[in-house]
Enzyme design. Sequence first.
Site, PDB file in Angstrom:
ATOM      1  CB  ILE A 166       4.495  -3.640   5.114  1.00 25.17           C
ATOM      2  CG1 ILE A 166       4.920  -4.643   4.044  1.00 25.17           C
ATOM      3  CG2 ILE A 166       3.441  -4.190   6.052  1.00 25.17           C
ATOM      4  CD1 ILE A 166       5.659  -5.880   4.591  1.00 25.17           C
ATOM      5  CB  CYS A 167       1.126  -4.285   1.985  1.00 27.49           C
ATOM      6  SG  CYS A 167      -0.073  -5.015   0.875  1.00 27.49           S
ATOM      7  CG  HIS A 168      -2.933  -1.800   0.165  1.00 28.43           C
ATOM      8  ND1 HIS A 168      -2.581  -3.084  -0.172  1.00 28.43           N
ATOM      9  CD2 HIS A 168      -3.605  -1.306  -0.901  1.00 28.43           C
ATOM     10  CE1 HIS A 168      -3.038  -3.359  -1.391  1.00 28.43           C
ATOM     11  NE2 HIS A 168      -3.660  -2.295  -1.857  1.00 28.43           N
ATOM     12  CE1 TYR A 175       0.132  -6.327  -3.620  1.00 31.66           C
ATOM     13  CE2 TYR A 175      -1.474  -4.881  -4.665  1.00 31.66           C
ATOM     14  CZ  TYR A 175      -0.934  -6.141  -4.478  1.00 31.66           C
ATOM     15  OH  TYR A 175      -1.457  -7.219  -5.143  1.00 31.66           O
TER      16      TYR A 175
END
Length: 177
Positions: free
Chosen positions: A106-108, A127
Amino acid sequence: MKQMTRKVAFLLAGQFEDSEMKNPYEAITKNGDEAVIIGLKKGEELTGKQGTITYTTHLSIEEANPDDYVAVIIPGGKSPSQLRESKPILDFVRQMDADGKPISAICHGPQILASAGLLKGRTLTGYPEIEGEIREAGGEFVDREVVVDRNLVTSRSPEDEPAFIQETIDKLGVSAY
């Protein structure tokens, strides 16, 4: 015969996004699986970038064997940029991918997958600022809450955690045991 607890690896370094670690970690343990925090060093105290939570690593990446785990979760924040420099971290995720085991980032988090060379021909999200990096690594970036491509589960941000966690748990349901 007692069923063995399945182990789910969490790859973590300091400055992780607090909720992206805390919420999946709690969901995995509530699901009856063992959450194992793997970092660059064993016994290291890692604090999230919001400062709301601290975890201590259970194992160093050198001690971790991908064969012992049914899945790996990679929280975002600044943690992935530290972990992606580690050859043992990259080797761990490459082996998990080669074995077809779920990898949730998730995200980075997808930065680790990019550094490991696992994105060619894959569709994922993350992200928004890492879109160029995902494309450079051969992946197709889509802006959606959660994207599942074979064994990869990816999401963009803390707001996407409910869908991210649900897809991860669903993947574990069809996992090894």
